[in-house]
Scaffold this motif. Structure first.
Motif, short mmCIF file in Angstrom:
data_model
loop_
_atom_site.label_atom_id
_atom_site.label_comp_id
_atom_site.label_asym_id
_atom_site.label_seq_id
_atom_site.Cartn_x
_atom_site.Cartn_y
_atom_site.Cartn_z
N ALA A 1 7.48 -6.33 -9.19
CA ALA A 1 8.92 -6.57 -9.05
C ALA A 1 9.42 -6.08 -7.69
O ALA A 1 10.20 -6.77 -7.02
N CYS A 2 8.95 -4.92 -7.27
CA CYS A 2 9.32 -4.38 -5.95
C CYS A 2 8.76 -5.25 -4.84
O CYS A 2 9.40 -5.45 -3.80
N ALA A 3 7.54 -5.77 -5.04
CA ALA A 3 6.90 -6.61 -4.03
C ALA A 3 7.72 -7.85 -3.76
O ALA A 3 7.88 -8.28 -2.61
N LYS A 4 8.25 -8.46 -4.81
CA LYS A 4 9.04 -9.69 -4.64
C LYS A 4 10.31 -9.43 -3.83
O LYS A 4 10.81 -10.32 -3.15
N ALA A 5 10.81 -8.19 -3.92
CA ALA A 5 12.03 -7.83 -3.19
C ALA A 5 11.72 -7.19 -1.84
O ALA A 5 12.63 -6.87 -1.08
N GLY A 6 10.43 -7.02 -1.54
CA GLY A 6 10.04 -6.38 -0.29
C GLY A 6 10.32 -4.89 -0.28
O GLY A 6 10.36 -4.26 0.79
N ALA A 7 10.51 -4.30 -1.46
CA ALA A 7 10.78 -2.86 -1.57
C ALA A 7 9.46 -2.09 -1.52
O ALA A 7 8.99 -1.55 -2.53
N TRP A 8 8.86 -2.04 -0.32
CA TRP A 8 7.52 -1.48 -0.19
C TRP A 8 7.48 0.03 -0.43
O TRP A 8 6.47 0.56 -0.93
N THR A 9 8.56 0.75 -0.10
CA THR A 9 8.55 2.20 -0.30
C THR A 9 8.46 2.54 -1.79
O THR A 9 7.75 3.46 -2.19
N MET A 10 9.19 1.78 -2.62
CA MET A 10 9.15 2.02 -4.05
C MET A 10 7.79 1.63 -4.63
O MET A 10 7.28 2.27 -5.55
N SER A 11 7.19 0.56 -4.08
CA SER A 11 5.86 0.15 -4.54
C SER A 11 4.85 1.26 -4.31
O SER A 11 4.04 1.59 -5.19
N LEU A 12 4.88 1.85 -3.12
CA LEU A 12 3.95 2.94 -2.80
C LEU A 12 4.26 4.19 -3.62
O LEU A 12 3.33 4.94 -3.99
N ALA A 13 5.54 4.41 -3.92
CA ALA A 13 5.91 5.57 -4.74
C ALA A 13 5.31 5.44 -6.15
O ALA A 13 4.80 6.41 -6.72
N ILE A 14 5.37 4.24 -6.71
CA ILE A 14 4.78 4.00 -8.03
C ILE A 14 3.27 4.16 -7.97
O ILE A 14 2.64 4.73 -8.88
N LEU A 15 2.67 3.69 -6.88
CA LEU A 15 1.22 3.83 -6.71
C LEU A 15 0.81 5.30 -6.69
O LEU A 15 -0.18 5.70 -7.32
N ASP A 16 1.58 6.10 -5.97
CA ASP A 16 1.30 7.55 -5.92
C ASP A 16 1.50 8.18 -7.29
O ASP A 16 0.73 9.07 -7.71
N CYS A 17 2.55 7.72 -8.00
CA CYS A 17 2.83 8.25 -9.34
C CYS A 17 1.67 7.96 -10.29
O CYS A 17 1.30 8.79 -11.12
N MET A 18 1.08 6.77 -10.14
CA MET A 18 -0.06 6.41 -10.98
C MET A 18 -1.23 7.37 -10.77
O MET A 18 -1.92 7.75 -11.72
N GLN A 19 -1.44 7.75 -9.50
CA GLN A 19 -2.53 8.69 -9.22
C GLN A 19 -2.24 10.05 -9.83
O GLN A 19 -3.13 10.68 -10.43
N GLU B 1 -0.32 10.73 -12.42
CA GLU B 1 -0.35 10.64 -13.88
C GLU B 1 -1.70 10.17 -14.42
O GLU B 1 -1.84 9.94 -15.62
N HIS B 2 -2.67 10.01 -13.50
CA HIS B 2 -4.02 9.57 -13.90
C HIS B 2 -4.00 8.23 -14.62
O HIS B 2 -4.73 8.01 -15.59
N ILE B 3 -3.13 7.32 -14.11
CA ILE B 3 -3.08 5.96 -14.65
C ILE B 3 -4.01 5.09 -13.81
O ILE B 3 -3.94 5.10 -12.58
N LYS B 4 -4.85 4.37 -14.47
CA LYS B 4 -5.85 3.56 -13.77
C LYS B 4 -5.18 2.52 -12.88
O LYS B 4 -4.29 1.79 -13.30
N ARG B 5 -5.63 2.46 -11.63
CA ARG B 5 -5.15 1.44 -10.69
C ARG B 5 -6.23 0.37 -10.55
O ARG B 5 -7.40 0.70 -10.31
N ASP B 6 -5.85 -0.87 -10.69
CA ASP B 6 -6.82 -1.95 -10.63
C ASP B 6 -6.53 -2.90 -9.47
O ASP B 6 -5.67 -2.63 -8.62
N THR B 7 -7.23 -4.00 -9.44
CA THR B 7 -7.06 -4.97 -8.36
C THR B 7 -5.64 -5.50 -8.29
O THR B 7 -5.07 -5.66 -7.20
N ILE B 8 -5.05 -5.76 -9.47
CA ILE B 8 -3.67 -6.26 -9.51
C ILE B 8 -2.70 -5.25 -8.90
O ILE B 8 -1.76 -5.61 -8.19
N THR B 9 -2.96 -3.97 -9.16
CA THR B 9 -2.11 -2.91 -8.61
C THR B 9 -2.09 -2.98 -7.09
O THR B 9 -1.02 -3.00 -6.46
N TYR B 10 -3.26 -3.01 -6.50
CA TYR B 10 -3.35 -3.03 -5.04
C TYR B 10 -2.87 -4.36 -4.45
O TYR B 10 -2.29 -4.38 -3.37
N ASN B 11 -3.11 -5.43 -5.15
CA ASN B 11 -2.62 -6.73 -4.66
C ASN B 11 -1.10 -6.74 -4.56
O ASN B 11 -0.52 -7.22 -3.58
#
Length: 450
Positions: free
Chosen positions: A89-107, A109-119
């Motif tokens: 959802a953030c990617a579609k809006a170009g909200a890259w800072t929030m996308s990276l914040a969620i990515l960091d949060c996943m790490q 919270e030990h939430i598995k990051r997959d190919t879709i996450t990084y894409n």
């Protein structure tokens, strides 16, 4: 109203929210999630994920983020799907800072990051022009053992191309092929566009051949980028050949393709420019202002070139209802000046006023020069007077001086001298002459009376 035969529980409500998500009814999904809370029905990861996904598909990225926060506040365990939806959802809006914040949060919270996450994260950074972050994400995915696929590389290649990093874009394209990944249209177009930006026409053509050899579909965007690469590399012959090949291969050229080819032509290639206009008409592609301006420019040389052809192109523009602009008339008047066609230059200035295209110092200067070359001193002075009378701000006087230059001011001064010699009241013209030459000091040997 709820059907009494249907039990209202977490499973049925989650299924209903999923149905809303599939139908694009994000507001209904939110209402159901709110109703679950009001009815004391437990909301789980599935119900939240479905609602977040519904918002993502609707482009409601801020609502998606609010839902992710609500999920965490409700002590519902977030999972890969819910986080991926929020990042997308953030990617579609170009909200890259929030996308990276969620990515960091996943790490954290030990939430598995997959190919879709990084894409999704790469897409968010790429759309915002943060190519360096995309490369970092690409490395991060590899370090965590996450498989990078065609979409991952395509996002990275596209980001580098848009960031002007053509060498990196081509390196990533080769790396993708080395990993036995099948390239897609996005990667191919971005790689060829990278060659276009850098003028690497030979690489652009090699990529086109590679795409064709792999039995992949060539399209107008790829070919147009290759045409532009050839143009920027000075290989207009290859640009024209590629345009012909597109027609042979049933690849429909667009106005952008033809414009790119026309702009590649040098001034003496007016015949090729006309040929391209004919091809455009045969391909049922409408030319625009840029198309005609480029064709008119190809008729322009220091000696006037094909001034008559240029004027015919102006008529063709009017017939095709294509709007002319200052670039159109600048090229036309310049061509007439070179050919000493002073009458046509004056007629063009009149036409500019009729079609409400504002004159500037360059068109006026060229018209004066055309009259001077034809020894039409009275007409030159009249144009000079009109030019001077239109100058009322210091910035415009500077523009006039820059446009005319010392040489043209000498021409104007000589024209004024010749015209005032036959004027019954020459004193009235002196202020205009002095203002026009901008205080240019003339030595006796610069004055000519030929």
């Amino acid at each position: 109203m709820a059907d009494e035969s249907v039990e209202i529980n977490t499973i049925t409500c989650s299924a209903a929210i999923s149905a809303c998500e599939k139908c694009g009814q994000w507001r209904a999904a939110l209402d159901l999630l709110t109703d679950m809370h009001s009815a004391a029905v437990d909301r789980n990861t599935i119900s939240f994920s479905a609602a977040i996904s519904a918002c993502e598909k609707a482009g409601e990225w801020q609502v998606a983020l609010d839902l992710l926060h609500s999920l965490l506040d409700a002590s519902v365990p977030a999972d890969t799907i819910s986080c991926n939806s929020a990042i997308s959802a953030c990617a579609k809006a170009g909200a890259w800072t929030m996308s990276l914040a969620i990515l960091d949060c996943m790490q954290v919270e030990h939430i598995k990051r997959d190919t879709i996450t990084y894409n999704a994260a790469c897409s968010a950074c790429g759309k915002s022009g943060r190519w360096e972050l995309v490369l970092s994400l690409l490395d991060d995915a590899a370090s965590w053992g996450v498989r990078r696929d065609t979409i991952t590389y395509s996002s990275a290649i596209s980001a580098c191309e848009k960031g002007g990093q053509w060498a990196l874009a081509l390196f990533l394209f080769q790396q993708m092929l080395d990993e036995k990944l099948k390239s897609d249209a996005i990667a191919q177009t971005a790689a060829i566009s990278a060659c276009q930006q850098s003028g690497q026409w030979h690489l652009a053509l090699e990529l086109l051949r590679a795409v064709h050899s792999a039995s992949l579909r060539l399209d107008a965007i790829m070919c147009t980028a290759a045409v532009d690469a050839c143009s920027k590399g000075g290989r207009y012959d290859l640009a024209l050949a590629l345009l012909s090949e597109m027609s042979t291969s049933s690849i429909r050229s667009t106005a952008v393709t033809f414009n790119t080819a026309v702009s590649a032509l040098s001034p003496h290639q007016w015949a090729d420019a006309l040929g391209l206009l004919v091809k455009m008409a045969a391909s049922q592609v409408d030319g625009d202002t840029f198309t005609y301006n480029a064709a008119i420019s190809s008729c322009e040389t220091r000696k006037g070139g094909q001034w008559a052809v240029a004027l015919d192109l102006l008529k063709a523009m009017a017939k095709a209802a294509v709007e002319s602009d200052i670039v159109t008339y600048s090229s036309l008047i310049s061509a007439c000046e070179g050919a000493q066609r002073w009458r046509e230059a004056l007629a063009l200035e009149l036409r500019m006023r009729q079609v409400r295209v504002a004159e500037n110092a360059f068109t006026q200067s060229a018209t004066i020069s055309a009259c001077e070359k034809a020894q039409k001193w009275a007409e030159a002075l009249r144009c000079l007077g009109a030019m001077v009378s239109s100058i009322d701000r210091p910035s415009e006087i500077e523009a006039f001086s820059a446009a005319t230059g010392a040489e043209s001011r000498l021409v104007a001064f000589n024209a004024a001298l010749r015209a005032t010699a036959s004027s019954p009241r020459p004193a009235l013209l002196v202020p205009k002459v002095l203002q026009a030459i901008g205080g240019c000091l003339m030595s006796p040997d610069t004055l000519t009376f030929e």
